[in-house]
Scaffold this motif. Sequence first.
Motif, PDB file in Angstrom:
ATOM      1  N   VAL A  76      -5.848   5.963  -6.281  1.00  0.00           N
ATOM      2  CA  VAL A  76      -4.586   6.046  -5.550  1.00  0.00           C
ATOM      3  C   VAL A  76      -4.883   5.915  -4.053  1.00  0.00           C
ATOM      4  O   VAL A  76      -5.817   6.544  -3.543  1.00  0.00           O
ATOM      5  CB  VAL A  76      -3.878   7.379  -5.835  1.00  0.00           C
ATOM      6  N   PRO A  77      -4.113   5.097  -3.308  1.00  0.00           N
ATOM      7  CA  PRO A  77      -4.375   4.953  -1.871  1.00  0.00           C
ATOM      8  C   PRO A  77      -4.305   6.306  -1.147  1.00  0.00           C
ATOM      9  O   PRO A  77      -3.412   7.124  -1.416  1.00  0.00           O
ATOM     10  CB  PRO A  77      -3.241   4.031  -1.392  1.00  0.00           C
ATOM     11  N   ALA A  78      -5.236   6.532  -0.253  1.00  0.00           N
ATOM     12  CA  ALA A  78      -5.227   7.746   0.570  1.00  0.00           C
ATOM     13  C   ALA A  78      -4.269   7.531   1.736  1.00  0.00           C
ATOM     14  O   ALA A  78      -4.441   6.590   2.514  1.00  0.00           O
ATOM     15  CB  ALA A  78      -6.631   8.062   1.071  1.00  0.00           C
ATOM     16  N   LEU A  79      -3.277   8.389   1.864  1.00  0.00           N
ATOM     17  CA  LEU A  79      -2.279   8.237   2.924  1.00  0.00           C
ATOM     18  C   LEU A  79      -2.614   9.136   4.108  1.00  0.00           C
ATOM     19  O   LEU A  79      -3.050  10.278   3.919  1.00  0.00           O
ATOM     20  CB  LEU A  79      -0.884   8.590   2.392  1.00  0.00           C
ATOM     21  N   PRO A  80      -2.393   8.667   5.329  1.00  0.00           N
ATOM     22  CA  PRO A  80      -2.612   9.511   6.507  1.00  0.00           C
ATOM     23  C   PRO A  80      -1.684  10.723   6.492  1.00  0.00           C
ATOM     24  O   PRO A  80      -0.628  10.701   5.839  1.00  0.00           O
ATOM     25  CB  PRO A  80      -2.281   8.584   7.682  1.00  0.00           C
ATOM     26  N   PRO A  81      -2.039  11.784   7.197  1.00  0.00           N
ATOM     27  CA  PRO A  81      -1.171  12.960   7.268  1.00  0.00           C
ATOM     28  C   PRO A  81       0.214  12.603   7.795  1.00  0.00           C
ATOM     29  O   PRO A  81       0.351  11.775   8.705  1.00  0.00           O
ATOM     30  CB  PRO A  81      -1.911  13.883   8.250  1.00  0.00           C
ATOM     31  N   GLY A  82       1.222  13.213   7.233  1.00  0.00           N
ATOM     32  CA  GLY A  82       2.593  13.024   7.710  1.00  0.00           C
ATOM     33  C   GLY A  82       3.346  11.885   7.076  1.00  0.00           C
ATOM     34  O   GLY A  82       4.553  11.740   7.285  1.00  0.00           O
ATOM     35  N   VAL A  83       2.672  11.036   6.273  1.00  0.00           N
ATOM     36  CA  VAL A  83       3.364   9.923   5.625  1.00  0.00           C
ATOM     37  C   VAL A  83       4.222  10.463   4.497  1.00  0.00           C
ATOM     38  O   VAL A  83       3.745  11.191   3.626  1.00  0.00           O
ATOM     39  CB  VAL A  83       2.359   8.883   5.088  1.00  0.00           C
ATOM     40  N   ARG A  84       5.513  10.097   4.491  1.00  0.00           N
ATOM     41  CA  ARG A  84       6.432  10.641   3.504  1.00  0.00           C
ATOM     42  C   ARG A  84       7.089   9.602   2.610  1.00  0.00           C
ATOM     43  O   ARG A  84       7.712   9.942   1.606  1.00  0.00           O
ATOM     44  CB  ARG A  84       7.516  11.469   4.203  1.00  0.00           C
ATOM     45  N   THR A  85       7.014   8.349   2.969  1.00  0.00           N
ATOM     46  CA  THR A  85       7.578   7.309   2.118  1.00  0.00           C
ATOM     47  C   THR A  85       6.941   5.971   2.462  1.00  0.00           C
ATOM     48  O   THR A  85       6.369   5.807   3.549  1.00  0.00           O
ATOM     49  CB  THR A  85       9.115   7.236   2.260  1.00  0.00           C
ATOM     50  N   ILE A  86       7.036   5.034   1.530  1.00  0.00           N
ATOM     51  CA  ILE A  86       6.491   3.691   1.722  1.00  0.00           C
ATOM     52  C   ILE A  86       7.615   2.683   1.498  1.00  0.00           C
ATOM     53  O   ILE A  86       8.345   2.754   0.505  1.00  0.00           O
ATOM     54  CB  ILE A  86       5.326   3.411   0.752  1.00  0.00           C
ATOM     55  N   ALA A  87       7.772   1.779   2.449  1.00  0.00           N
ATOM     56  CA  ALA A  87       8.731   0.686   2.326  1.00  0.00           C
ATOM     57  C   ALA A  87       7.957  -0.621   2.488  1.00  0.00           C
ATOM     58  O   ALA A  87       6.758  -0.620   2.773  1.00  0.00           O
ATOM     59  CB  ALA A  87       9.822   0.810   3.382  1.00  0.00           C
ATOM     60  N   PHE A  88       8.656  -1.733   2.321  1.00  0.00           N
ATOM     61  CA  PHE A  88       7.996  -3.029   2.415  1.00  0.00           C
ATOM     62  C   PHE A  88       8.709  -3.900   3.438  1.00  0.00           C
ATOM     63  O   PHE A  88       9.927  -3.828   3.598  1.00  0.00           O
ATOM     64  CB  PHE A  88       7.974  -3.727   1.049  1.00  0.00           C
ATOM     65  N   SER A  89       7.927  -4.727   4.122  1.00  0.00           N
ATOM     66  CA  SER A  89       8.500  -5.659   5.078  1.00  0.00           C
ATOM     67  C   SER A  89       9.295  -6.721   4.329  1.00  0.00           C
ATOM     68  O   SER A  89       9.188  -6.860   3.108  1.00  0.00           O
ATOM     69  CB  SER A  89       7.400  -6.310   5.918  1.00  0.00           C
ATOM     70  N   SER A  90      10.089  -7.494   5.081  1.00  0.00           N
ATOM     71  CA  SER A  90      10.958  -8.483   4.444  1.00  0.00           C
ATOM     72  C   SER A  90      10.204  -9.697   3.933  1.00  0.00           C
ATOM     73  O   SER A  90      10.740 -10.480   3.155  1.00  0.00           O
ATOM     74  CB  SER A  90      12.052  -8.934   5.413  1.00  0.00           C
ATOM     75  N   GLY A  91       8.960  -9.886   4.378  1.00  0.00           N
ATOM     76  CA  GLY A  91       8.145 -10.964   3.830  1.00  0.00           C
ATOM     77  C   GLY A  91       8.245 -12.285   4.551  1.00  0.00           C
ATOM     78  O   GLY A  91       7.789 -13.304   4.035  1.00  0.00           O
ATOM     79  N   THR A  92       8.799 -12.306   5.762  1.00  0.00           N
ATOM     80  CA  THR A  92       8.926 -13.574   6.480  1.00  0.00           C
ATOM     81  C   THR A  92       7.564 -14.145   6.860  1.00  0.00           C
ATOM     82  O   THR A  92       7.445 -15.342   7.098  1.00  0.00           O
ATOM     83  CB  THR A  92       9.765 -13.399   7.758  1.00  0.00           C
ATOM     84  N   ALA A  93       6.549 -13.293   6.936  1.00  0.00           N
ATOM     85  CA  ALA A  93       5.218 -13.775   7.300  1.00  0.00           C
ATOM     86  C   ALA A  93       4.412 -14.238   6.092  1.00  0.00           C
ATOM     87  O   ALA A  93       3.259 -14.619   6.225  1.00  0.00           O
ATOM     88  CB  ALA A  93       4.452 -12.671   8.033  1.00  0.00           C
ATOM     89  N   GLY A  94       5.039 -14.198   4.904  1.00  0.00           N
ATOM     90  CA  GLY A  94       4.348 -14.676   3.716  1.00  0.00           C
ATOM     91  C   GLY A  94       3.894 -13.566   2.790  1.00  0.00           C
ATOM     92  O   GLY A  94       3.630 -13.797   1.623  1.00  0.00           O
ATOM     93  N   THR A  95       3.766 -12.342   3.292  1.00  0.00           N
ATOM     94  CA  THR A  95       3.415 -11.201   2.461  1.00  0.00           C
ATOM     95  C   THR A  95       4.370 -10.057   2.773  1.00  0.00           C
ATOM     96  O   THR A  95       4.923  -9.980   3.869  1.00  0.00           O
ATOM     97  CB  THR A  95       1.976 -10.714   2.721  1.00  0.00           C
ATOM     98  N   GLN A  96       4.554  -9.172   1.791  1.00  0.00           N
ATOM     99  CA  GLN A  96       5.373  -7.987   2.001  1.00  0.00           C
ATOM    100  C   GLN A  96       4.436  -6.820   2.284  1.00  0.00           C
ATOM    101  O   GLN A  96       3.841  -6.251   1.376  1.00  0.00           O
ATOM    102  CB  GLN A  96       6.251  -7.709   0.778  1.00  0.00           C
ATOM    103  N   LYS A  97       4.308  -6.482   3.551  1.00  0.00           N
ATOM    104  CA  LYS A  97       3.412  -5.398   3.937  1.00  0.00           C
ATOM    105  C   LYS A  97       3.966  -4.064   3.456  1.00  0.00           C
ATOM    106  O   LYS A  97       5.164  -3.802   3.546  1.00  0.00           O
ATOM    107  CB  LYS A  97       3.263  -5.362   5.462  1.00  0.00           C
TER     108      LYS A  97
END
Length: 500
Positions: free
Chosen positions: A141-162
Motif C-alpha cells: 500500500v502506498p505510504a502517504l505523508p502525514p496529514g493526507v486525508r483523501t486522494i483525487a485525480f487530475s483531469s488528464g490533459t497532460a496524458g496521465t491522471q496524476k
Amino acid sequence: MFVDSLVDKLAEHPAQRMRFVARDRTTLVKTYGEIHDDAVRLMDELRDSGLGPGDLVGVFGPNSYEWILADLALLALGCVPVAIPAENRHESADIGAFVERFRLAALLVTRPLPGEAGLPAATAVLSERPVKLGPARHDDVPALPPGVRTIAFSSGTAGTQKGLMLTDDGIANTVELSARAWRVTTDDDILIVMPYSNFQQRYLTYLAISTGCAATVVPPEIMFQALKVVEPTIILGPPSFFEVLYNRVMAADPAERMDKGRGWLSMYGSRVRLMYTGSAPVPPAMVALFQELGAPLYEIYGSTEIGWIAMNVPGAARAGTAGRPVDGVTVELGDGGEVVVRAERPQVAGYVYEGVETQDAVFRPDGRIVTGDLGVLEDGFLRLAGRKNNVIITRSGVKINPAELEAGIERAFPGVRAMVALPDGAALLACVVWLDDPGKAAEVEAHITRMNADHEPSHRIATTLVRPAEELTVESGLLTRNFKIDRSAVRRTVWTSGDR
C-alpha cells in the motif's frame, strides 16, 4: 482536524438541506440532520466490515447522495477516500482492477453496474444496505505523508491522471478562504454540477456544510432546465456554463442585445449573487458582457495542487484577468512567463500512483510550486496566457503559443471551439474547429486566412479541419471532465486517423 469533523458539523444546522436533482428532474431532499444520521449509520456498517483509520477506500460512480454520504462517512472514520473518475461506464468485471491498481482496502460503488459478473469481496454497492464487504489487504500500500486525508485525480490533459494527495490543512484553508472572500452565509445555496471525482465539487460541499448554507447537485445535462427551479446563489463552472448566454446575446440584433440579455439572465435563476468561471480559457468579452448586463460573473484561478491562486471579487476585479493573488499565496513568473506559486498552506502534499516521476519538477525544494500555466502580471492582477506544455516548437526552433491563435478564432465566432497544433511529422500548423453549423465553415476559413496575413509565416495556420460540435463531449474522450479539450485525445482521434 477539519475533514473529520464534517459529519459533526452537519448536526449544527439540522434544518439546512442538500438537494440532489436527477436527470429525470426528480429531486431528493435531505436535511443536514438526516445526512448526519445516515452518515453515522454508514460509519457503523463500514467499521463492522473491518475498515478503519488509514485504509484507502475507493468511491466510484456518478454524482449522487450515496457518493457524498460515503465520502463524509469515510473521512469521519479516518479512512482515506480515493475518488475514482467515472466519466465512462464500467462493468462489474472492471471493478476488481481498481482494487488492485490503487491498492484499495475496499471500493464503494454508488449504484449497480452493468454486466453479469459479481463484484469482488472488497466491493459494495451503496444502494444495497447494510454495507457488507471483506477488505482487501495489500503488502505494498502506498505510504502517504502525514496529514493526507483523501486522494483525487487530475483531469488528464497532460496524458496521465496524476494521483493528488490532499491534506486536511490544505482543504481547510481553501474552505476558509472561500467562506471569507465570498462572504458565505446560511442564506446561500451553492450549485454543484461537475463530477464529485473532481475535487472542487467535494470542496464546495464541505464549504456548504462548514458555513451552514445549502447545496444543490444538478446533472450538467439538465442544468439550465433546473436552475430556474433550484435558484442557487453561488455558481462555479467552466466557461461553457456561461457561453450559452453570451452566444445568444451576440447572435441577437445589436440594438436589442442588452434588453434581451437582461431577460435571458433568468436562465441562471433570480437569486444568483456570485458567478465564477475558470479551469479553461475565459473570453474577456464574455465576462465584460455579463457585467454590463449586471450579472456578477468573475474569473477565478486555482489548481488542485495549491487551491485558489487568484480571484476577482466584487470591488476588486479586472475583466480579462484571473484577479489578484489570494491571501497566503505569492505569484511570480518563471522562465517564459510560467506561473510559479509560493503557498503558505498548499492543498496537495505530492503525487501517488501516476505522476510521481514529475513531482520534483512541480514541487520545488524551496517550497515553490510550478503550475505549468503561462501568465502576465498587470498592476497586481494575473492574466493567464495558456499552458506551457502546449507551446509548439517548430523545426526551426520558433516557439508558438497556440492559445493566442485559438483565441483569435473563438473571439470571432462565439461558441466555436478551436485547437491549433503541429501534427506529428508536419512542418506547418494545423487547426481543428468544432462547429454547430457546418454552413459557417467557409466563413471560419476566411477568417483564418485574414489572421494568417497578420502573422509571421511560422505562426500561420496551413490546414483547417472542421468537425461537428456534437463530437466534443466528455463521453467521446475529447473533453476532460473539466470540459477542457483533451489535446492528446484530439491528436489521436483526428491526426492519427489520417486527417491532415
